[in-house]
Design a protein around this motif. Structure first.
Motif, mmCIF file in Angstrom:
data_model
loop_
_atom_site.group_PDB
_atom_site.id
_atom_site.type_symbol
_atom_site.label_atom_id
_atom_site.label_comp_id
_atom_site.label_asym_id
_atom_site.label_seq_id
_atom_site.Cartn_x
_atom_site.Cartn_y
_atom_site.Cartn_z
ATOM 1 N N UNK A 1 0.891 -0.789 0.036
ATOM 2 C CA UNK A 1 -0.506 -0.137 -0.318
ATOM 3 C C UNK A 1 1.043 0.948 -0.543
ATOM 4 N N UNK A 2 1.949 0.870 0.835
ATOM 5 C CA UNK A 2 3.375 2.163 1.092
ATOM 6 C C UNK A 2 3.359 3.011 -0.470
ATOM 7 N N UNK A 3 3.596 1.735 -1.260
ATOM 8 C CA UNK A 3 4.541 1.928 -1.961
ATOM 9 C C UNK A 3 3.535 2.051 -3.211
ATOM 10 N N UNK A 4 2.470 2.106 -3.234
ATOM 11 C CA UNK A 4 1.573 2.684 -4.503
ATOM 12 C C UNK A 4 1.373 3.665 -4.814
ATOM 13 N N UNK A 5 1.873 4.051 -3.845
ATOM 14 C CA UNK A 5 1.227 5.178 -2.682
ATOM 15 C C UNK A 5 2.171 6.326 -3.468
ATOM 16 N N UNK A 6 3.836 5.679 -4.241
ATOM 17 C CA UNK A 6 5.079 6.285 -4.371
ATOM 18 C C UNK A 6 4.847 7.269 -5.911
ATOM 19 N N UNK A 7 5.203 8.326 -6.215
ATOM 20 C CA UNK A 7 4.874 8.774 -7.367
ATOM 21 C C UNK A 7 5.601 7.776 -8.690
ATOM 22 N N UNK A 8 6.670 7.097 -8.188
ATOM 23 C CA UNK A 8 7.832 6.741 -9.032
ATOM 24 C C UNK A 8 6.201 4.978 -9.339
ATOM 25 N N UNK A 9 5.710 4.435 -8.869
ATOM 26 C CA UNK A 9 5.941 3.557 -8.930
ATOM 27 C C UNK A 9 4.065 3.507 -9.475
ATOM 28 N N UNK A 10 3.278 3.794 -8.335
ATOM 29 C CA UNK A 10 1.647 4.112 -8.664
ATOM 30 C C UNK A 10 0.687 3.271 -8.150
ATOM 31 N N UNK A 11 -0.266 3.567 -7.879
ATOM 32 C CA UNK A 11 -1.389 2.359 -7.759
ATOM 33 C C UNK A 11 -1.728 0.832 -8.386
ATOM 34 N N UNK A 12 -0.949 1.478 -9.643
ATOM 35 C CA UNK A 12 -1.323 -0.063 -10.686
ATOM 36 C C UNK A 12 0.373 -0.589 -11.128
ATOM 37 N N UNK A 13 1.055 -0.212 -9.727
ATOM 38 C CA UNK A 13 2.324 -0.991 -10.761
ATOM 39 C C UNK A 13 2.185 -2.297 -10.443
ATOM 40 N N UNK A 14 3.237 -3.610 -11.277
ATOM 41 C CA UNK A 14 2.907 -4.658 -11.092
ATOM 42 C C UNK A 14 4.240 -4.994 -10.436
ATOM 43 N N UNK A 15 3.966 -6.142 -9.939
ATOM 44 C CA UNK A 15 4.929 -6.524 -8.709
ATOM 45 C C UNK A 15 4.557 -8.403 -8.363
ATOM 46 N N UNK A 16 5.451 -9.112 -7.959
ATOM 47 C CA UNK A 16 5.472 -10.844 -8.138
ATOM 48 C C UNK A 16 5.953 -10.554 -6.400
ATOM 49 N N UNK A 17 4.937 -11.627 -5.605
ATOM 50 C CA UNK A 17 5.448 -11.646 -3.687
ATOM 51 C C UNK A 17 5.497 -13.368 -4.284
ATOM 52 N N UNK A 18 6.926 -13.973 -4.203
ATOM 53 C CA UNK A 18 6.778 -15.012 -3.604
ATOM 54 C C UNK A 18 7.569 -15.712 -2.323
ATOM 55 N N UNK A 19 7.090 -16.712 -1.873
ATOM 56 C CA UNK A 19 7.749 -17.358 -0.712
ATOM 57 C C UNK A 19 9.242 -17.327 -0.700
ATOM 58 N N UNK A 20 9.929 -17.770 -0.030
ATOM 59 C CA UNK A 20 11.215 -18.304 -0.578
ATOM 60 C C UNK A 20 11.422 -19.302 0.709
#
Length: 293
Positions: free
Chosen positions: A71-90
């Motif tokens: 949520x915090x990252x989506x508020x950054x202008x560099x990324x925006x609310x629709x930024x694409x990411x992948x979250x994987x367990x390690x």
């Protein structure tokens, strides 16, 4: 401990800023990966070059509140609310043990072995250099280092003075000393490399025959053998410096050269060296010869 990897695709221009944001949000480590298998060659010493399509990877504790972080990252202008990411367990592993298991004793030529300290020496009667992967470049696994080590194994270094120009971990210097060189002078622009070289020399009990210097402090001398496992750009730019370290009749070996750039290096050094046939290992090359004048 369990971990999560957050992967964000980025451009080279924005990658470091995104990495800083991940660190600010609790990432234990941040790495940059090539997102589209684009090779990058010839960075200048100390220069960091990222791929046009870079994947930024942040390592987080599995107990971290990733919803809040995203949520915090989506508020950054560099990324925006629709930024694409992948979250994987390690998978939780003994990463140190797994890392150590990847390194084995390696033979170069007929006599020379490079051995990590936690492995048994395969041949006690061989020339064994004990070297652990560390901060500075050079463990023998890269073709450029392997090309130079195989060349050294075929040389008679007894009583010779050797210069290791761009010594890194000291692997070539140590090999030369173990193969009989009287002394080696190691030169590198990175103080950590000099520290690593001396630490590795102490581990191999040859520190009394190794001296290390930053370029601005390097002594004036003419050596019997000069080694330069750097990059083709510096090999061309620093040709007068490298040449002057090698006495007439002395030998020079160079690597860190992309195979496709071998003719440029040969042309530059053929003016004053009688060159041997160059050796190729995959994408990399070794150029060697004897100073004629």
């Amino acid at each position: 401990m369990a971990w999560l990897q957050l992967k964000i695709d980025s451009s080279a221009e924005n990658a470091e800023s995104i990495g800083e944001m991940l660190s600010a949000n609790g990432a234990q480590a941040v790495t940059f990966l090539d997102a589209k298998d684009t090779p990058i060659y010839e960075p200048k010493p100390g220069e960091v070059i990222l791929w046009p399509d870079t994947q930024v990877v942040g390592l987080f504790d599995a107990s971290d509140d990733m919803n809040a972080i995203l949520s915090r990252l989506s508020k950054a202008k560099l990324l925006g609310k629709d930024f694409r990411y992948k979250l994987d367990p390690l998978e939780d592993k003994d990463w140190e043990r797994e890392w150590m298991d990847n390194f084995h004793p390696m033979q170069f030529g007929e006599r020379l072995w490079i051995c990590p300290s936690w492995r048994e020496v395969p041949d006690p009667d061989a020339v064994n250099v004990m070297l652990d992967p560390g901060l500075a470049f050079g463990t023998g696994t890269h073709p450029t280092t392997a090309l130079c080590l195989r060349w050294l194994d075929g040389e008679d270094l007894s009583g010779k003075t050797v210069v290791d120009f761009g010594c890194g971990s000291g692997i070539l210097a140590l090999a030369a000393l173990k193969l009989g060189a009287a002394k080696v002078i190691g030169i590198d622009i990175d103080p950590q490399a000099l520290q690593a070289s001396m630490e590795n020399a102490r581990r191999n009990q040859v520190e009394d025959r190794l001296s290390v210097y930053l370029p601005e402090d390097q002594p004036s001398l003419e050596a019997d053998v000069v080694m330069a496992n750097i990059l083709s750009g510096p090999l061309l730019e620093l040709r007068p410096v490298i040449r002057d370290y090698c006495r007439v009749g002395g030998k020079l070996v160079m690597s860190g050269i992309l195979a496709e750039l071998t003719p440029r290096i040969e042309e530059a050094y053929a003016q004053e060296f009688e060159l041997d046939p160059s050796a190729i290992d995959g994408e990399w090359a070794r150029v060697s010869g004897t100073r004629a004048r």
